[in-house]
Design an enzyme around this catalytic site. Structure first.
Site, PDB file in Angstrom:
ATOM      1  N   CYS A   1       0.812  -1.220   0.000  1.00  0.00           N
ATOM      2  CA  CYS A   1       0.000   0.000   0.000  1.00  0.00           C
ATOM      3  C   CYS A   1       0.851   1.280   0.000  1.00  0.00           C
ATOM      4  O   CYS A   1       1.459   1.571  -1.022  1.00  0.00           O
ATOM      5  CB  CYS A   1      -0.990  -0.049   1.152  1.00  0.00           C
ATOM      6  SG  CYS A   1      -2.433   0.972   0.856  1.00  0.00           S
TER       7      CYS A   1
ATOM      8  N   HIS B   1      -3.275  -5.705   2.465  1.00  0.00           N
ATOM      9  CA  HIS B   1      -2.921  -5.906   3.865  1.00  0.00           C
ATOM     10  C   HIS B   1      -3.446  -7.275   4.275  1.00  0.00           C
ATOM     11  O   HIS B   1      -4.018  -7.990   3.468  1.00  0.00           O
ATOM     12  CB  HIS B   1      -3.595  -4.837   4.736  1.00  0.00           C
ATOM     13  CG  HIS B   1      -3.293  -3.431   4.324  1.00  0.00           C
ATOM     14  ND1 HIS B   1      -2.054  -2.875   4.458  1.00  0.00           N
ATOM     15  CD2 HIS B   1      -4.089  -2.455   3.805  1.00  0.00           C
ATOM     16  CE1 HIS B   1      -2.102  -1.615   4.039  1.00  0.00           C
ATOM     17  NE2 HIS B   1      -3.320  -1.345   3.626  1.00  0.00           N
TER      18      HIS B   1
HETATM   19  N1  GLN Z   1      -2.130   6.973   1.950  1.00  0.00           N
HETATM   20  C1  GLN Z   1      -2.244   6.013   0.914  1.00  0.00           C
HETATM   21  C2  GLN Z   1      -3.595   5.979   0.214  1.00  0.00           C
HETATM   22  O1  GLN Z   1      -4.618   6.253   0.815  1.00  0.00           O
HETATM   23  C3  GLN Z   1      -1.868   4.648   1.450  1.00  0.00           C
HETATM   24  C4  GLN Z   1      -2.888   4.062   2.404  1.00  0.00           C
HETATM   25  C5  GLN Z   1      -2.413   2.761   3.005  1.00  0.00           C
HETATM   26  O2  GLN Z   1      -1.238   2.486   3.097  1.00  0.00           O
HETATM   27  N2  GLN Z   1      -3.344   1.949   3.467  1.00  0.00           N
HETATM   28  O3  GLN Z   1      -3.642   5.657  -0.963  1.00  0.00           O
END
Ligand code: GLN
Length: 232
Positions: free
Chosen positions: A93, A189
């Site tokens: 992510c 995740h």
């Molecule tokens: N800030 C990033 C987004 O919203 C990554 C979010 C995350 O790592 N879950 O795309």
């Protein structure tokens, strides 16, 4: 017995979504294969070690993501060096976005590390929920949980990590993540390695250069199979 160094990068910044568990799964899974996994935690102020076999980055909120990028930029040469000798990188992510060409955080576009040929732009909604993909490197479906707003497009030097069968993945609902040699990026995740032990085995295989036979861990396999079935 082989020994590997698992470098967990910026746990204090990239730990929001539980991806730090990927390091523990690698240690646990490694034991089945006769591998001793040593976790090296690298904080924002620490130099990136050159002796890692697997480097892990997790998800984060925008501000933490920017700090992590800043620290990684200081050690850009170390990254090039370890990639050159075939170290494995798993970036989830925010981590995936950081190692791409560019992404947006706190309303601004920033240049990423460019380890994967991907570009991320802000989406107009948040993609939250279960994901199931047909993986490119394994002949099985992988599952995970996504929570992001960024949309990621692949350049010609990256191939998708998998084809989305349920969920949004990179935001287009077609593909999730990207892969180039031993560098893996994904929105999943879970932690992803806890939900997909076969993928942990693949990373151990890549890190050690040895092929590991399928091991017997009935509960982990049952759980992974069940997940694949319930995510429609
Ligand atoms: N800030 C990033 C987004 O919203 C990554 C979010 C995350 O790592 N879950 O795309």
């Amino acid at each position: 017995m082989s020994r590997i160094n698992i470098v967990r990068i910026h746990n204090e910044l990239l730990g929001t979504y539980g991806d730090q568990g990927n390091a523990e799964v690698l240690v646990f899974r490694g034991k089945f294969h006769g591998i001793t996994g040593n976790i090296i935690d690298v904080g924002y102020n620490d130099p990136l070690p050159t002796n890692g076999d697997i480097y892990l980055l997790g998800g984060a909120e925008d501000s933490a993501q920017l700090l992590s990028l800043e620290a990684m930029q200081r050690d850009r040469e170390v990254l090039d060096l370890v990639i050159e000798r075939g170290a494995v990188i798993l970036a989830v992510c925010a981590g995936f976005q950081i190692i791409g060409n560019s992404f947006w955080a706190n309303g601004k576009e920033v240049t990423g590390l460019g380890l994967l040929d991907v570009t991320t732009t802000p989406g107009d909604k948040r993609f939250v929920g279960d994901v199931r993909i047909k993986s490119t490197n394994l002949s099985i479906d992988l599952t995970g949980f996504e929570n992001h707003s960024g949309k990621t497009v692949l350049g010609s030097n990256a191939t998708p990590f998998g084809k989305v069968e349920s969920g949004h993945g990179n935001g287009d609902g077609k593909y999730d993540g990207a892969v180039s040699a031993n560098i893996f990026g994904t929105y999943m995740h879970g932690p992803i390695l806890a939900r997909n032990p076969e993928f942990a085995d693949l990373l151990l295989t890549r890190a050690t250069g040895r092929k590991y036979a399928q091991i017997t861990d009935p509960l982990a396999s049952q759980y992974a199979t069940w997940r694949r079935k319930v995510i429609k």
